[in-house]
Design a protein around this motif. Structure first.
Motif, mmCIF file in Angstrom:
data_model
loop_
_atom_site.group_PDB
_atom_site.id
_atom_site.type_symbol
_atom_site.label_atom_id
_atom_site.label_comp_id
_atom_site.label_asym_id
_atom_site.label_seq_id
_atom_site.Cartn_x
_atom_site.Cartn_y
_atom_site.Cartn_z
ATOM 1 N N GLY A 186 36.401 49.119 33.776
ATOM 2 C CA GLY A 186 35.718 49.032 35.060
ATOM 3 C C GLY A 186 35.872 50.296 35.879
ATOM 4 O O GLY A 186 36.739 51.150 35.607
ATOM 5 N N SER A 187 35.077 50.412 36.910
ATOM 6 C CA SER A 187 35.003 51.644 37.706
ATOM 7 C C SER A 187 36.301 51.981 38.432
ATOM 8 O O SER A 187 36.548 53.140 38.766
ATOM 9 C CB SER A 187 33.863 51.522 38.728
ATOM 10 O OG SER A 187 34.082 50.398 39.586
ATOM 11 N N GLU A 188 37.156 50.982 38.675
ATOM 12 C CA GLU A 188 38.392 51.229 39.410
ATOM 13 C C GLU A 188 39.648 51.088 38.555
ATOM 14 O O GLU A 188 40.765 51.081 39.078
ATOM 15 C CB GLU A 188 38.460 50.292 40.618
ATOM 16 C CG GLU A 188 37.322 50.514 41.616
ATOM 17 C CD GLU A 188 37.432 49.606 42.830
ATOM 18 O OE1 GLU A 188 38.564 49.309 43.245
ATOM 19 O OE2 GLU A 188 36.369 49.187 43.336
ATOM 20 N N VAL A 189 39.478 51.005 37.244
ATOM 21 C CA VAL A 189 40.625 50.878 36.341
ATOM 22 C C VAL A 189 41.371 52.208 36.254
ATOM 23 O O VAL A 189 40.758 53.265 36.070
ATOM 24 C CB VAL A 189 40.162 50.432 34.931
ATOM 25 C CG1 VAL A 189 41.294 50.557 33.912
ATOM 26 C CG2 VAL A 189 39.652 48.996 34.976
ATOM 27 N N THR A 190 42.698 52.131 36.388
ATOM 28 C CA THR A 190 43.517 53.352 36.321
ATOM 29 C C THR A 190 44.564 53.310 35.213
ATOM 30 O O THR A 190 45.095 54.345 34.824
ATOM 31 C CB THR A 190 44.254 53.569 37.658
ATOM 32 O OG1 THR A 190 45.092 52.439 37.941
ATOM 33 C CG2 THR A 190 43.258 53.765 38.805
ATOM 34 N N ARG A 191 44.867 52.129 34.708
ATOM 35 C CA ARG A 191 45.962 51.998 33.748
ATOM 36 C C ARG A 191 45.549 52.220 32.308
ATOM 37 O O ARG A 191 46.389 52.525 31.458
ATOM 38 C CB ARG A 191 46.598 50.603 33.873
ATOM 39 C CG ARG A 191 47.239 50.325 35.217
ATOM 40 C CD ARG A 191 47.985 49.015 35.194
ATOM 41 N NE ARG A 191 48.620 48.725 36.471
ATOM 42 C CZ ARG A 191 49.440 47.704 36.689
ATOM 43 N NH1 ARG A 191 49.722 46.873 35.704
ATOM 44 N NH2 ARG A 191 49.970 47.514 37.882
ATOM 45 N N HIS A 192 44.276 52.050 32.005
ATOM 46 C CA HIS A 192 43.824 52.114 30.620
ATOM 47 C C HIS A 192 42.513 52.878 30.547
ATOM 48 O O HIS A 192 41.759 52.944 31.520
ATOM 49 C CB HIS A 192 43.637 50.702 30.058
ATOM 50 C CG HIS A 192 44.829 49.806 30.256
ATOM 51 N ND1 HIS A 192 45.973 49.909 29.511
ATOM 52 C CD2 HIS A 192 45.049 48.802 31.152
ATOM 53 C CE1 HIS A 192 46.848 49.001 29.933
ATOM 54 N NE2 HIS A 192 46.310 48.321 30.924
ATOM 55 N N LYS A 193 42.257 53.427 29.350
ATOM 56 C CA LYS A 193 41.009 54.169 29.136
ATOM 57 C C LYS A 193 40.428 53.793 27.783
ATOM 58 O O LYS A 193 41.120 53.219 26.916
ATOM 59 C CB LYS A 193 41.258 55.672 29.222
ATOM 60 C CG LYS A 193 42.160 56.229 28.160
ATOM 61 C CD LYS A 193 42.396 57.716 28.363
ATOM 62 C CE LYS A 193 43.204 58.333 27.233
ATOM 63 N NZ LYS A 193 44.518 57.684 27.039
ATOM 64 N N VAL A 194 39.152 54.101 27.598
ATOM 65 C CA VAL A 194 38.482 53.814 26.330
ATOM 66 C C VAL A 194 39.238 54.493 25.183
ATOM 67 O O VAL A 194 39.632 55.654 25.289
ATOM 68 C CB VAL A 194 37.017 54.289 26.379
ATOM 69 C CG1 VAL A 194 36.365 54.175 25.001
ATOM 70 C CG2 VAL A 194 36.231 53.478 27.402
#
Length: 347
Positions: free
Chosen positions: A73-81
């Motif tokens: 999601g646009s505000e996710v900071t803990r994980h990435k693709v």
């Protein structure tokens, strides 16, 4: 909504069958995970068969999930693709009560939201890891370190943390004598973890048929509980007992194995009550306690610990078509020590 392939139970009395389930759209704080492996826990069987109460069907179980992040999601900071991640037994909590704020979301005072068969905060019924994808809020997704393969990591999200949490809480480590009751899906991880923590580990099992396995997993001693001499030999010798079996045992007899101030901690969940003789507690200032899974912070700690020590579950990877056979084998104790579903085999 995203429609994904899954295996679900149509009712408490029917086999799991291929189906499709709906996943919510990825919100600002959500993570979409492509599930690679899903462990089969005894809890899955109890739940879908209605042993722990009525369920909403169809129900896709599974709370030992390992996979890859495919969207955030646009505000996710803990994980990435591309991240290797896991999801365990819960996917939400109130996040406001004292227990949640202390990092003990598993004991949320308003009730945590189970990964399947629970009512989520939006009113929907959660569906679990016997599927190809899942959408979970980032706060309930953990990182799987590179040192652990995804198939052996999946059971750590339940069996691993369920045993790690009480071992840490009750101070397992060098100089401590710890016994594990039962060498199954939970028990084999308890042995591995307690050994890695530096404790002296004893397995207490009905028979000696798994003795070689237990010693290879890290146990120092192995005794048959069917032999009355076991309870005489070990009386008053143990600091901590982790009971992993989901069946009725004579708790009072096991309490007598504890030293002064020792604790017997139940992590198995039998359907029937476990009677306790009060004098077995009073006589040695002993404790009979229970423990659930760990919080998200502790689950991450457990995964990092396993990576550091080269630990993973002992697994038998199966295709989706073998799920119902695996259930029967779990009930017959015919698994060494956790079935894990290869979700690429879902039709």
């Amino acid at each position: 909504m995203l429609s994904v392939n899954a295996y679900a139970a149509p009712s408490a009395s029917e086999d799991l069958v291929p189906t499709t389930i709906e996943r919510r759209d990825v919100g600002p704080h959500d993570v979409l995970i492509e599930i690679k492996y899903a462990g089969i826990c005894h809890s899955d069987i109890h739940t879908v068969r209605g042993d722990w109460g009525p369920q909403a069907y169809p129900l896709a179980p599974g709370h030992e999930i390992a996979g890859i992040v495919t969207e955030v999601g646009s505000e996710v900071t803990r994980h990435k693709v591309g991240d290797r991640v896991g999801v365990g037994c819960m996917v939400n909590s109130c996040r406001e009560c004292a227990n949640c704020l202390a990092g003990e979301e598993q004991y949320c005072l308003k009730g945590n939201v189970g990964t399947y068969g629970a009512v989520d905060r939006d009113g929907t019924i959660t569906q679990g890891g016997y599927s190809t994808h899942v959408v979970v809020t980032e706060d309930f997704v953990v990182r799987i370190p590179e040192g652990i393969d995804l198939d052996v990591a999946a059971p750590l999200l339940c069996a691993g943390i369920t045993t790690y949490s009480p071992l840490r809480h009750w101070g397992a480590g060098p100089g401590k004598k710890i016994a594990v009751v039962g060498l199954g899906g939970l028990g084999h991880m308890a042995v591995k973890l307690a050994h890695a923590m530096g404790a002296e580990v004893t397995v207490l099992s009905q028979s000696l048929k798994k003795m070689e396995d237990g010693l290879n997993l890290g146990a120092n001693h192995y005794y048959a509980t069917s032999d009355p001499a076991t309870f005489e030999k070990l009386a008053g010798s143990l600091d901590l007992i982790i009971n992993t079996v989901s069946a009725s045992i004579d708790i009072s007899s096991y309490l007598q194995l504890l030293k002064l101030d020792g604790a017997l901690v139940n992590v198995g969940a039998p359907a029937e009550p476990l009677p306790v003789n009060a004098f077995a507690l009073i006589g040695g200032r002993r404790s009979f306690a229970g423990s659930a899974i760990g919080g998200i912070r502790e689950t991450q700690e457990m995964l990092d610990f396993c990576a550091e020590h080269g630990l993973g579950a002992e697994v038998e990877v199966i295709p989706a078509e073998k799920i119902n056979d695996a259930y029967e084998r779990v009930l017959a104790s015919d698994v060494r020590y956790r079935f894990v579903i290869d979700t690429s085999t879902f039709a």
